[in-house]
Design a protein around this motif. Structure first.
Motif, PDB file in Angstrom:
ATOM      1  N   THR A 104     -56.656  33.146  -0.410  1.00  0.00           N
ATOM      2  CA  THR A 104     -56.082  34.375   0.222  1.00  0.00           C
ATOM      3  C   THR A 104     -56.459  35.910  -0.465  1.00  0.00           C
ATOM      4  N   MET A 105     -56.105  35.814  -1.739  1.00  0.00           N
ATOM      5  CA  MET A 105     -56.636  37.064  -2.602  1.00  0.00           C
ATOM      6  C   MET A 105     -58.292  37.168  -2.472  1.00  0.00           C
ATOM      7  N   LEU A 106     -58.953  36.000  -2.560  1.00  0.00           N
ATOM      8  CA  LEU A 106     -60.201  36.293  -2.590  1.00  0.00           C
ATOM      9  C   LEU A 106     -60.783  36.925  -1.182  1.00  0.00           C
ATOM     10  N   SER A 107     -60.381  36.428   0.062  1.00  0.00           N
ATOM     11  CA  SER A 107     -60.564  36.885   1.074  1.00  0.00           C
ATOM     12  C   SER A 107     -59.920  38.410   1.641  1.00  0.00           C
ATOM     13  N   SER A 108     -58.965  38.636   0.834  1.00  0.00           N
ATOM     14  CA  SER A 108     -58.247  39.737   1.005  1.00  0.00           C
ATOM     15  C   SER A 108     -59.080  40.771   0.502  1.00  0.00           C
ATOM     16  N   ALA A 109     -59.554  40.666  -1.014  1.00  0.00           N
ATOM     17  CA  ALA A 109     -60.510  41.467  -1.438  1.00  0.00           C
ATOM     18  C   ALA A 109     -61.765  41.834  -0.960  1.00  0.00           C
ATOM     19  N   THR A 110     -62.393  40.653  -0.449  1.00  0.00           N
ATOM     20  CA  THR A 110     -63.611  40.943   0.559  1.00  0.00           C
ATOM     21  C   THR A 110     -63.462  41.827   1.840  1.00  0.00           C
ATOM     22  N   VAL A 111     -62.319  41.449   2.573  1.00  0.00           N
ATOM     23  CA  VAL A 111     -62.106  42.293   3.738  1.00  0.00           C
ATOM     24  C   VAL A 111     -61.670  43.810   3.372  1.00  0.00           C
ATOM     25  N   MET A 112     -61.060  43.961   2.127  1.00  0.00           N
ATOM     26  CA  MET A 112     -60.989  45.416   1.779  1.00  0.00           C
ATOM     27  C   MET A 112     -62.110  45.905   1.549  1.00  0.00           C
ATOM     28  N   ALA A 113     -63.081  45.486   0.555  1.00  0.00           N
ATOM     29  CA  ALA A 113     -64.255  46.001   0.323  1.00  0.00           C
ATOM     30  C   ALA A 113     -65.200  46.417   1.343  1.00  0.00           C
ATOM     31  N   TRP A 114     -65.179  45.489   2.610  1.00  0.00           N
ATOM     32  CA  TRP A 114     -65.910  45.612   3.596  1.00  0.00           C
ATOM     33  C   TRP A 114     -65.380  46.598   4.363  1.00  0.00           C
ATOM     34  N   GLY A 115     -64.103  47.034   4.498  1.00  0.00           N
ATOM     35  CA  GLY A 115     -63.555  48.008   5.416  1.00  0.00           C
ATOM     36  C   GLY A 115     -63.768  49.416   4.547  1.00  0.00           C
ATOM     37  N   HIS A 116     -63.557  49.515   3.198  1.00  0.00           N
ATOM     38  CA  HIS A 116     -63.969  50.863   2.720  1.00  0.00           C
ATOM     39  C   HIS A 116     -65.544  51.035   2.776  1.00  0.00           C
ATOM     40  N   SER A 117     -66.358  50.147   2.622  1.00  0.00           N
ATOM     41  CA  SER A 117     -67.676  50.589   3.038  1.00  0.00           C
ATOM     42  C   SER A 117     -68.042  50.562   4.295  1.00  0.00           C
ATOM     43  N   ALA A 118     -67.279  50.144   5.239  1.00  0.00           N
ATOM     44  CA  ALA A 118     -67.828  50.384   6.764  1.00  0.00           C
ATOM     45  C   ALA A 118     -67.186  51.856   6.929  1.00  0.00           C
ATOM     46  N   ASN A 119     -66.154  52.071   6.307  1.00  0.00           N
ATOM     47  CA  ASN A 119     -65.517  53.448   6.748  1.00  0.00           C
ATOM     48  C   ASN A 119     -66.450  54.625   6.058  1.00  0.00           C
ATOM     49  N   THR A 120     -66.894  54.390   5.181  1.00  0.00           N
ATOM     50  CA  THR A 120     -68.039  55.404   4.509  1.00  0.00           C
ATOM     51  C   THR A 120     -69.143  55.422   5.295  1.00  0.00           C
ATOM     52  N   PHE A 121     -69.634  54.395   5.678  1.00  0.00           N
ATOM     53  CA  PHE A 121     -70.826  54.139   6.764  1.00  0.00           C
ATOM     54  C   PHE A 121     -70.632  54.993   8.143  1.00  0.00           C
ATOM     55  N   LEU A 122     -69.458  54.798   8.531  1.00  0.00           N
ATOM     56  CA  LEU A 122     -69.054  55.436   9.886  1.00  0.00           C
ATOM     57  C   LEU A 122     -68.814  57.038   9.776  1.00  0.00           C
ATOM     58  N   ASP A 123     -68.449  57.464   8.589  1.00  0.00           N
ATOM     59  CA  ASP A 123     -68.324  59.003   8.160  1.00  0.00           C
ATOM     60  C   ASP A 123     -69.826  59.313   8.173  1.00  0.00           C
ATOM     61  N   TRP A 124     -70.675  58.626   7.548  1.00  0.00           N
ATOM     62  CA  TRP A 124     -72.108  59.220   7.410  1.00  0.00           C
ATOM     63  C   TRP A 124     -72.791  59.217   8.946  1.00  0.00           C
TER      64      TRP A 124
END
Length: 78
Positions: free
Chosen positions: A41-61
């Motif tokens: 669960t910790m590994l999958s949560s870290a992956t989802v959190m990293a993806w969400g932050h990267s996706a947010n930056t991409f959408l801002d751009w």
């Protein structure tokens, strides 16, 4: 700056990870879950959190929020 470095180190905002993982660990510790479920669960949560932050930056751009001449959500150096 190397694009791989930006996408793996700068964009995921890893500084938020300790707080999120402590909350997950505390919840599972109170629940009494086995160690492998906590680790998965910790590994999958870290992956989802990293993806969400990267996706947010991409959408801002992509939407133009982070253009040089307009208002930005957060200063970036790339």
């Amino acid at each position: 700056m190397n694009k791989l470095y930006i996408h793996l180190v700068r964009l995921p905002r890893w500084f938020a990870l300790p707080g999120a993982l402590c909350a997950i660990w505390l919840g599972f510790a109170l629940f009494g879950a086995p160690g492998w479920i906590i680790a998965l669960t910790m590994l999958s949560s870290a992956t989802v959190m990293a993806w969400g932050h990267s996706a947010n930056t991409f959408l801002d751009w992509m939407t133009g929020i982070d253009q040089e001449d307009g208002p930005t959500s957060k200063p970036k150096s790339y």
